[in-house]
Scaffold this motif. Structure first.
Motif, PDB file in Angstrom:
ATOM      1  N   THR A   1      -3.360   2.611  -3.458  1.00 16.17           N
ATOM      2  CA  THR A   1      -2.611   3.864  -3.571  1.00 16.17           C
ATOM      3  C   THR A   1      -3.406   5.037  -2.999  1.00 16.17           C
ATOM      4  O   THR A   1      -4.590   5.207  -3.304  1.00 16.17           O
ATOM      5  N   PHE A   2      -2.747   5.840  -2.184  1.00 18.67           N
ATOM      6  CA  PHE A   2      -3.408   6.972  -1.532  1.00 18.67           C
ATOM      7  C   PHE A   2      -2.606   8.253  -1.746  1.00 18.67           C
ATOM      8  O   PHE A   2      -1.382   8.257  -1.607  1.00 18.67           O
ATOM      9  N   LEU A   3      -3.313   9.330  -2.114  1.00 19.14           N
ATOM     10  CA  LEU A   3      -2.756  10.671  -2.186  1.00 19.14           C
ATOM     11  C   LEU A   3      -3.771  11.633  -1.585  1.00 19.14           C
ATOM     12  O   LEU A   3      -4.979  11.362  -1.614  1.00 19.14           O
ATOM     13  N   PRO A   4      -3.324  12.766  -1.047  1.00 17.37           N
ATOM     14  CA  PRO A   4      -4.287  13.782  -0.623  1.00 17.37           C
ATOM     15  C   PRO A   4      -5.112  14.251  -1.822  1.00 17.37           C
ATOM     16  O   PRO A   4      -4.620  14.262  -2.956  1.00 17.37           O
ATOM     17  N   ASP A   5      -6.358  14.629  -1.566  1.00 16.88           N
ATOM     18  CA  ASP A   5      -7.238  15.118  -2.625  1.00 16.88           C
ATOM     19  C   ASP A   5      -7.158  16.640  -2.689  1.00 16.88           C
ATOM     20  O   ASP A   5      -7.724  17.337  -1.848  1.00 16.88           O
ATOM     21  N   GLY A   6      -6.448  17.145  -3.693  1.00 17.52           N
ATOM     22  CA  GLY A   6      -6.272  18.580  -3.839  1.00 17.52           C
ATOM     23  C   GLY A   6      -7.503  19.313  -4.320  1.00 17.52           C
ATOM     24  O   GLY A   6      -7.514  20.539  -4.381  1.00 17.52           O
ATOM     25  N   ARG A   7      -8.546  18.570  -4.656  1.00 18.71           N
ATOM     26  CA  ARG A   7      -9.798  19.181  -5.087  1.00 18.71           C
ATOM     27  C   ARG A   7     -10.887  19.052  -4.025  1.00 18.71           C
ATOM     28  O   ARG A   7     -12.060  19.324  -4.285  1.00 18.71           O
TER      29      ARG A   7
ATOM     30  N   THR B   1       0.861  -1.180   0.000  1.00 20.27           N
ATOM     31  CA  THR B   1       0.000   0.000   0.000  1.00 20.27           C
ATOM     32  C   THR B   1       0.899   1.232   0.000  1.00 20.27           C
ATOM     33  O   THR B   1       1.936   1.246   0.666  1.00 20.27           O
ATOM     34  N   THR B   2       0.533   2.249  -0.780  1.00 20.22           N
ATOM     35  CA  THR B   2       1.387   3.435  -0.891  1.00 20.22           C
ATOM     36  C   THR B   2       0.650   4.696  -0.442  1.00 20.22           C
ATOM     37  O   THR B   2      -0.564   4.821  -0.608  1.00 20.22           O
ATOM     38  N   PHE B   3       1.428   5.617   0.117  1.00 16.97           N
ATOM     39  CA  PHE B   3       0.910   6.925   0.530  1.00 16.97           C
ATOM     40  C   PHE B   3       1.871   7.994   0.026  1.00 16.97           C
ATOM     41  O   PHE B   3       3.064   7.936   0.308  1.00 16.97           O
ATOM     42  N   ASN B   4       1.346   8.951  -0.714  1.00 18.02           N
ATOM     43  CA  ASN B   4       2.197  10.028  -1.208  1.00 18.02           C
ATOM     44  C   ASN B   4       2.266  11.186  -0.226  1.00 18.02           C
ATOM     45  O   ASN B   4       1.344  11.438   0.544  1.00 18.02           O
ATOM     46  N   LEU B   5       3.377  11.905  -0.307  1.00 19.80           N
ATOM     47  CA  LEU B   5       3.626  13.009   0.612  1.00 19.80           C
ATOM     48  C   LEU B   5       2.699  14.194   0.389  1.00 19.80           C
ATOM     49  O   LEU B   5       2.318  14.869   1.342  1.00 19.80           O
ATOM     50  N   ASP B   6       2.343  14.461  -0.869  1.00 21.87           N
ATOM     51  CA  ASP B   6       1.672  15.735  -1.131  1.00 21.87           C
ATOM     52  C   ASP B   6       0.911  15.737  -2.446  1.00 21.87           C
ATOM     53  O   ASP B   6       1.014  14.812  -3.248  1.00 21.87           O
ATOM     54  N   GLU B   7       0.144  16.796  -2.627  1.00 20.25           N
ATOM     55  CA  GLU B   7      -0.596  17.023  -3.868  1.00 20.25           C
ATOM     56  C   GLU B   7      -0.907  18.509  -3.997  1.00 20.25           C
ATOM     57  O   GLU B   7      -1.157  19.194  -2.994  1.00 20.25           O
ATOM     58  N   TYR B   8      -0.845  19.013  -5.204  1.00 21.70           N
ATOM     59  CA  TYR B   8      -1.224  20.405  -5.459  1.00 21.70           C
ATOM     60  C   TYR B   8      -2.710  20.613  -5.187  1.00 21.70           C
ATOM     61  O   TYR B   8      -3.534  19.727  -5.435  1.00 21.70           O
TER      62      TYR B   8
END
Length: 243
Positions: free
Chosen positions: A99-105, A62-69
């Motif tokens: 896969t997980f990233l913050p939702d910039g929207r 499982t992956t987690f990203n640091l950031d998102e615009y």
């Protein structure tokens, strides 16, 4: 802190990917923290090469990203979601559920930040976190002055950071001014951290990390308080180190 100095970027990526392969093979379920930008690309290419060559089963990853615009839709080629999907997730056949990233929207950015930290905790925390570093010592999008105890939060990007990232956009005007970033405190909760850097433009930040005092003026120095950090740099990035 374990500091490894190698000859060039190729060797930085090779040494770095070895940590990830070892952990992927060793753990039944593993949570990987991932970074974007140009520095990790060589490492990701090597990870893809290994996975495809070995026909590796990555269903336990499982992956987690640091950031998102903030403000960019997922299908925007400059969003980090798009970057990760193209550069790593699709080549590794990772499903969206992995896969997980913050939702910039997100309509409520503050709630999104809190929810992102909670997801990481619910999944058991990050086992191995990959980091790069900015010229001004920022890790993720945590600019100088960020509290070392900060959780995931909204940040206004420094102009130097926007300028550094403008090479990925058609013009400076298109570079977002804000982002969601995992906080320094959130990053420090990872069980193990691997930071990679190359080039003389990163040498001052590396010097501050290895030999300087711990200071919020250099966010990278927060890593001095973590018990399991490996720093992998090329000779240029290590050029200001005294030892």
């Amino acid at each position: 802190m374990n500091v490894i100095v190698v000859k060039n970027y190729e060797e930085v990526c090779q040494k770095g990917v070895e940590f990830f392969i070892e952990q992927i093979q060793k753990k039944n379920n593993i949570n990987l923290g991932l970074a974007t930008g140009s520095t990790p690309l060589g490492l990701y290419d090597k990870l893809i090469e290994w996975a495809q060559e070995k026909n590796a089963d990555l269903s336990h990853v499982t992956t987690f990203n640091l950031d998102e615009y903030i403000g960019l839709p997922k299908d925007d080629p400059n969003s980090y979601y798009y970057y990760m999907k193209e550069k790593l997730f699709d080549p590794l056949n990772l499903s969206p559920e992995q896969t997980f990233l913050p939702d910039g929207r997100a309509t409520d950015i503050e709630k999104e930040c809190e929810a992102y930290d909670q997801i990481i905790k619910d999944k058991g925390g990050i086992d191995l976190q990959l980091l790069g570093v900015g010229v001004n010592g920022h890790i993720a999008f945590n600019e100088p002055g960020t509290s070392f105890s900060s959780n995931t939060h909204e940040v206004r990007l420094a102009e130097s950071t926007r300028e550094a990232n403008s090479r990925f956009f058609s013009s400076m005007d298109e570079v977002p001014t804000h982002a969601i970033t995992m906080g320094i405190g959130s990053i420090l909760e990872a069980k193990e951290i691997v930071l990679i850097a190359n080039g003389t433009n990163k040498s001052e930040a590396i010097q501050q990390l290895v030999e300087g005092p711990q200071s919020e003026d250099w966010p990278i120095t927060a890593l001095q308080s973590h018990n399991h950090v490996t720093v992998i740099v090329d000779e240029e990035a290590a050029s200001l180190l005294k030892k």
